[in-house]
Design an enzyme around this catalytic site. Structure first.
Site, PDB file in Angstrom:
ATOM      1  CG  LEU A 285      -5.975  47.062  30.385  1.00  0.00           C
ATOM      2  CD1 LEU A 285      -6.383  46.833  29.084  1.00  0.00           C
ATOM      3  CD2 LEU A 285      -7.079  46.463  31.456  1.00  0.00           C
ATOM      4  CD  GLU A 286      -1.088  47.704  37.564  1.00  0.00           C
ATOM      5  OE1 GLU A 286      -1.128  46.974  38.505  1.00  0.00           O
ATOM      6  OE2 GLU A 286      -1.642  48.776  38.019  1.00  0.00           O
ATOM      7  CG  ASN A 287      -3.691  41.243  35.541  1.00  0.00           C
ATOM      8  OD1 ASN A 287      -2.772  40.710  36.050  1.00  0.00           O
ATOM      9  ND2 ASN A 287      -4.496  42.238  35.977  1.00  0.00           N
TER      10      ASN A 287
END
Length: 461
Positions: A285-287
């Site tokens: 999850l890059e956010n």
């Protein structure tokens, strides 16, 4: 997660409540800091230990030092949440920069691995008797221990990694079409031990996941169905490989930020694992993520699937700079069930390493080693740390390196050889391996990453 107070402190507090009205003085040791020890795991030829330091006084502790002896023949391996100096069998642990201050009533902990039998003795905390030492609580194993456990990074008593190799090559497989070559899952090169399928997607229900073969990929392959994919998962299993479902990616919007969404995540992930035959889950999850509820979701998922569940993570470099950050905190909070963290050492620019003395530029041995060192020195076991790098041109916007640079970084961390100007404070023979984005880009570039890094992993100690 803040450790609980020691047993000694709890008993002393109860005694104070009982005797305080009569004016009976408490023992002197109760007015200051205490340290309690426990073996959190024991596999016969080695064990994992944990000390918890509790401030039972009325003033804040600013800095601590805890020393103890180990019996002859017992040696220390990896350790976390402290710094170590040793003289013979006397070992002294001191605080790290983030856990040296202990408020009244608060506690901090550090841990370590040891090879051999016996337990610590002669414990002193800031020069005084530890006071709160308790006997080991883990009974000896009832079955014979493994005959050849790694001496510096022994396996936990309930390993979450199934029959995975000691050193892993992980690659991401595209469930979409882009300029990289499209592949059926069964066509993943044999050098890959662990294949992460990218990606599960969010639904309208917060936390819930869905997955199916992308129509664009199916069209590019001339037809590829969910049934074909499930058969391919079985094919990889027959080759001794493992397949996990990755959640997130650059555009992923899966959100787990309360109890309901944690439950939805666990329920839907378990259903997808059962339907497709996945061996585990990968968090990419890059956010951003909420470590509290994502940990709750992953523990619930493991309870549903069982101890063979593989749990991987693929944070960006910036996400693993500080143990207080969300991703790093999640990794530490689920350390007992976590398989591997494959940090993306690319698209990162320049960043400080574990020495906190210089900003190392991406795309170098120094950058990879100095940034991996942060995780290795701040709590993760070496067998939980992997090096994530692009598979070559097209795979990333920055940080692309030749495979021999990846191998040099592995050598530096595992053996202390082939380092650049930065050298880590110690070696980590149990370093888990390497990851690449992606299998598809690697095949597009002639399999250079897998052909070079895969065999090299087999040479590591």
């Amino acid at each position: 997660m803040k450790p609980a107070r020691s047993l000694v402190l709890s008993l002393v507090t109860a005694l104070a409540a009982t005797l305080g009205a009569a004016g009976v003085a408490l023992p002197a040791f109760a007015a200051g800091p205490t340290a309690s020890f426990v073996k959190t795991a024991d596999w016969g030829s080695g064990w994992e230990g944990k000390y918890t330091i509790t401030n039972g006084g009325s003033s804040t502790i600013n800095g601590w030092s805890l020393a103890f002896d180990l019996p002859s023949g017992t040696t220390l391996g990896s350790y976390w949440d402290a710094l170590l100096t040793s003289a013979g069998q006397r070992h002294t642990f001191t605080n790290r920069s983030w856990n040296g201050t202990i408020a009244p009533g608060a506690s901090v902990s550090f841990g370590f691995l040891a090879s051999g039998s016996g337990s610590p003795s002669g414990c002193q905390l800031n020069g005084a008797a530890c006071g709160g030492v308790t006997p080991p609580t883990t009974p000896p194993p009832t079955t014979p221990p493994p005959t050849t456990p790694p001496p510096t990074t022994p396996p936990p008593t309930d390993p979450p990694t199934g029959d995975l190799p000691k050193h892993l090559l992980t690659g991401y497989w595209h469930n979409f079409d882009n300029p990289a070559v499209e592949l059926r899952l069964r066509d993943v090169p044999n050098e890959y031990d662990l294949v992460a399928v990218a990606f599960a997607e969010a639904t309208a229900t917060p936390g819930a996941l869905t997955f199916g073969i992308d129509p664009g990929l199916a069209a590019a392959l001339g037809g590829y169905t969910d049934a074909d994919f499930i058969a391919d998962v079985r094919t990889l299993h027959s080759r001794g490989k493992r397949v996990i479902l990755s959640v997130g990616g650059e555009t992923g919007r899966v959100t787990v930020n309360n109890a309901a969404s944690a439950t939805a995540f666990a329920d839907t992930a378990a259903a997808l694992i059962a339907r497709y035959g996945f061996d585990g889950i990968d968090i990419d999850l890059e956010n951003g993520l909420n470590p509290t509820y994502m940990a709750q979701a992953l523990r619930a998922l493991r309870a549903k699937v069982g101890s063979s569940l593989i749990i991987a993570m693929a944070p960006q470099t910036i996400d693993m700079q500080n143990p207080a950050g969300g991703y790093f905190k999640l990794a530490l909070d689920i350390k007992d069930i976590l398989t591997v963290v494959n940090t993306q050492f690319y698209n990162s620019g320049a960043m400080l390493g574990c020495d906190q003395n210089a900003a190392y530029g991406q795309g170098t041995v120094n950058f990879i080693v100095a940034l991996a060192c942060i995780q290795l020195e701040a709590g993760l076991r070496p067998d939980q740390v992997g090096l994530g790098l692009p598979a070559g041109p097209g795979a990333a916007g920055g940080g692309i390196v030749a495979p021999n640079v990846v191998n040099a970084a592995l050598d530096c961390l595992a053996r202390g050889t082939n380092c650049g100007s930065f050298r880590p404070p110690r070696t980590y023979p149990g370093i888990r391996g390497a990851m690449t984005w992606s299998v598809n880009w690697d095949v597009s570039n002639g399999n250079g990453f897998a052909n070079a890094v895969g065999p090299h992993l087999d040479t590591l100690p």
